[in-house]
Design an enzyme around this catalytic site. Sequence first.
Site, PDB file in Angstrom:
ATOM      1  N   TYR A   1      42.402  -0.857 -30.564  1.00 55.45           N
ATOM      2  CA  TYR A   1      41.195  -0.681 -31.460  1.00 55.45           C
ATOM      3  C   TYR A   1      40.662   0.690 -31.565  1.00 55.45           C
ATOM      4  CZ  TYR A   1      37.656  -1.079 -35.175  1.00 55.45           C
ATOM      5  OH  TYR A   1      36.834  -0.652 -36.127  1.00 55.45           O
TER       6      TYR A   1
ATOM      7  N   LYS B   1      20.903 -11.261 -14.868  1.00 60.38           N
ATOM      8  CA  LYS B   1      20.121 -10.626 -15.159  1.00 60.38           C
ATOM      9  C   LYS B   1      20.583  -9.439 -15.761  1.00 60.38           C
ATOM     10  CE  LYS B   1      15.266  -8.704 -15.583  1.00 60.38           C
ATOM     11  NZ  LYS B   1      15.407  -7.212 -15.865  1.00 60.38           N
TER      12      LYS B   1
ATOM     13  N   CYS C   1      -5.487  19.498  -8.354  1.00 59.49           N
ATOM     14  CA  CYS C   1      -5.973  20.828  -8.298  1.00 59.49           C
ATOM     15  C   CYS C   1      -6.772  20.414  -9.432  1.00 59.49           C
ATOM     16  CB  CYS C   1      -4.779  21.450  -9.917  1.00 59.49           C
ATOM     17  SG  CYS C   1      -5.885  22.577 -10.008  1.00 59.49           S
TER      18      CYS C   1
HETATM   19  S1  IVH Z   1      14.860 -13.762 -20.877  1.00 56.59           S
HETATM   20  C1  IVH Z   1      10.450 -13.139 -22.800  1.00 56.59           C
HETATM   21  N1  IVH Z   1      17.731 -13.580 -19.993  1.00 56.59           N
HETATM   22  O1  IVH Z   1      15.544  -9.230 -18.582  1.00 56.59           O
HETATM   23  C2  IVH Z   1      11.051 -12.835 -22.497  1.00 56.59           C
HETATM   24  N2  IVH Z   1      15.984 -11.688 -19.982  1.00 56.59           N
HETATM   25  O2  IVH Z   1      11.888  -8.544 -17.767  1.00 56.59           O
HETATM   26  C3  IVH Z   1      12.826 -13.326 -22.021  1.00 56.59           C
HETATM   27  N3  IVH Z   1      17.361  -9.504 -19.418  1.00 56.59           N
HETATM   28  O3  IVH Z   1      13.473  -7.693 -21.932  1.00 56.59           O
HETATM   29  C4  IVH Z   1      13.950 -12.377 -21.813  1.00 56.59           C
HETATM   30  N4  IVH Z   1      18.744 -10.854 -18.514  1.00 56.59           N
HETATM   31  O4  IVH Z   1      16.393  -7.072 -21.882  1.00 56.59           O
HETATM   32  C5  IVH Z   1      16.199 -13.110 -20.543  1.00 56.59           C
HETATM   33  N5  IVH Z   1      19.817 -13.485 -19.040  1.00 56.59           N
HETATM   34  C6  IVH Z   1      18.802 -12.892 -19.399  1.00 56.59           C
HETATM   35  C7  IVH Z   1      18.267 -12.071 -19.080  1.00 56.59           C
HETATM   36  C8  IVH Z   1      17.405 -10.822 -19.606  1.00 56.59           C
HETATM   37  C9  IVH Z   1      18.328  -9.289 -19.080  1.00 56.59           C
HETATM   38  C10 IVH Z   1      16.545  -7.966 -19.517  1.00 56.59           C
HETATM   39  C11 IVH Z   1      15.660  -8.820 -21.302  1.00 56.59           C
HETATM   40  C12 IVH Z   1      14.037  -8.407 -20.487  1.00 56.59           C
HETATM   41  C13 IVH Z   1      13.843  -8.303 -19.711  1.00 56.59           C
HETATM   42  C14 IVH Z   1      13.110  -8.637 -19.005  1.00 56.59           C
END
Ligand code: IVH
Length: 716
Positions: free
Chosen positions: A52, A134, A461
């Site tokens: 694509y 994460k 400074c």
């Molecule tokens: S839950 C209240 N789940 O990590 C926050 N976040 O430090 C709820 N992230 O801003 C977030 N994988 O960008 C959640 N499985 C996951 C995630 C995730 C990456 C990032 C996201 C968030 C940051 C939190």
Amino acid sequence: MPKTAKPKKPVDVADLTKAQAKVEWKRLALELETHDRLYYQDDAPKISDADYDELRRRFNAIETRFPELVSSESPSQKVGAAPSGRFRKVRHAVPMLSLDNAFAEEDVRDFAGRIARFLKLADDERIDFSAEPKIDGLSMSLRYEGGELVTAATRGDGTEGEDVTANIRTLKDVPQKLHGRNLPDICEVRGEVYMTKQAFLALNERQKEAGDTIFANPRNSAAGSLRQKDPTITASRPLGFFAYAWGEMSGMPAETQSGMIKWFEHCGFTTNPLTRLCHSVEELIAFHRSIEEQRSELDYDIDGVVYKVDRIDWQERLGFVSRTPRWGIAHKFPAERAMTVLKDIEIQVGRTGSFTPVGKLEPVGVGGVIVQNVTLHNEDYIKGIGNKGEVLREGRDIRVGDTVVIQRAGDVIPQVVDVLIDKRPADAVEFHFPKTCPCPLHTDVVREEIATGEEGSRARCTGEFACPYQRIEHLKLFASRRAFDIDGLGEKQIQFFFDQGWVKEPADIFTLAARNRELRLEEVEGYGETSVRNLFNAIDARREIALERFIFALGMRHVGETTALALARGYGSWDAFHDACLKVAKGDEEAIAEMDALDQIGDTVIKSIAAYFGEDHNLGIVERLTKEVKIQDAEKPKRNSPIATKTVVFTGTLEKMTRDEAKATAERLGAKVSGSVSKKTDYVVAGPGAGSKLKDAQKHGVQVLTEDEWLQLIAE
Ligand code: IVH
């Protein structure tokens, strides 16, 4: 053996005649339209992403060479009109907050323990957790109304993000229309946009060839690809999306986090295949270990795993502590390390005059990023001494020529964690910290005093506003995204205007247009009529600014964004704040006490504000600036709650809620919860067994409420 016919190599776009191009353009337009429909509407693509992309690339190349072929019917135009200028701001219906970090197993146990205590769970009651990788990308909020995608917004500052809908519509993991029946009318699906490692490397290759920006890591390239003004560019960059959370929902389709993830899949989203339901802390830790083992083989960057309480009713009860939930935590992976040679040490002078020695390295890859600079923090750190005088690296000071071990963790600036003395060459050079500022004034350098009154490790400074380094750093901060956010006025431009003597202080930015008759910016290389007009428009667009941004933009020491917000909310208007600051600078005790009573404001901030507003030069800067801009009043949150701004003390045993829960609710409604009773206390909520605090309440004549009375009060 029969000869297999080789697929015919298409004619290079550069060699196409106009007639050939027209025929091919038509064919490709139809083909792309079909694939777009299969992809976006039916979610049933018939060709691979790569095929694509190839079609798209060729189609775009033809349009670039023969722009006269572009029409409103062209698939390149249909993904949405390219937002003009900057992206529209979108206020999140539910803020996009972040997660607290855990590094050690102990932190994870504490996390689970806190939850059990908060919810008052019986010892044998099990807490299920959804454990998810994460993803190291960008969080995104997708709003669907009546099942149709209406807005896609970046996280931004958590309250307000940028509208990138047109670009997000080009992602194949994002359905334009939710699948399934009985969908809640409003669904905000949240998750992470990412670029695969492979796509990132390929993109950088292409960028290098074209002489374009090279991205540092997949996260940056995903961000860069999303922030394109032209959605067809986003479409040509393969971005993925994993759904894992939600914002506003007019109905909840599931009762658990894991149920929501299943629902996302039914709706047509991709969710992370490594997500697991865990039933104990042991399982969480095993999950962390197993994902860490797989980390290098995954085709996307992750920087840890996330644990979330599975039951949504429990999540709701647990709520948030300031900007992070009690129900979730990010269990990070240890930082990645590498070995390299330190080639030089340079001194950077910051906005507040502080010196940061920066180590220049033989470039080295750490966790997929090329690192060339490390912060060496301060003089003591280079000597191997910690900030309390403790020995950091016994007999291992850092010298130019040394082989050092560097570490990078997430977005944190890389650091030197060790020096390999065995590898020290005979000609390694000891670093002598400068005694004067590298600025033309060569002002003396002092070591900053720390809270105890002793000499700290940071050198500064003493030139203050006379030091050009400090002035320019302040101007850069002033125009930056976090402060005035002036489009087209980045660090490079500020440096240029400053070097020319055209912008010496913030107010000068706003008088540039009026002075342009003499300056004639359009005649400067790199600027033309249009870019000058755009710049002046961008400056004008920022003549109205939120109070918290304005306070932050003044660049006072110790007044970061959070503090600025607390001050803005505390005073409500610029006039009230300015008045208070002038009084604080004159040592007015009442004004100081009032500032001190504000949440998150303490001695250090007050001293810094007093120093700033006690300086005539700064008062001049502020006065000239306030003539140019209009400062909006701050939103005073929760004004209509009956306990807003009240101080509450809980004592004794509460029967209908835990102490933590009571505190969280009170704070959510704008009250301040205190641990001791004074004449400033408004209410003491006393349960059975209340002791001395009840007596204190009687002594100070503070109103005492039973738990039921309290619940009644806040229910109003
Ligand atoms: S839950 C209240 N789940 O990590 C926050 N976040 O430090 C709820 N992230 O801003 C977030 N994988 O960008 C959640 N499985 C996951 C995630 C995730 C990456 C990032 C996201 C968030 C940051 C939190």
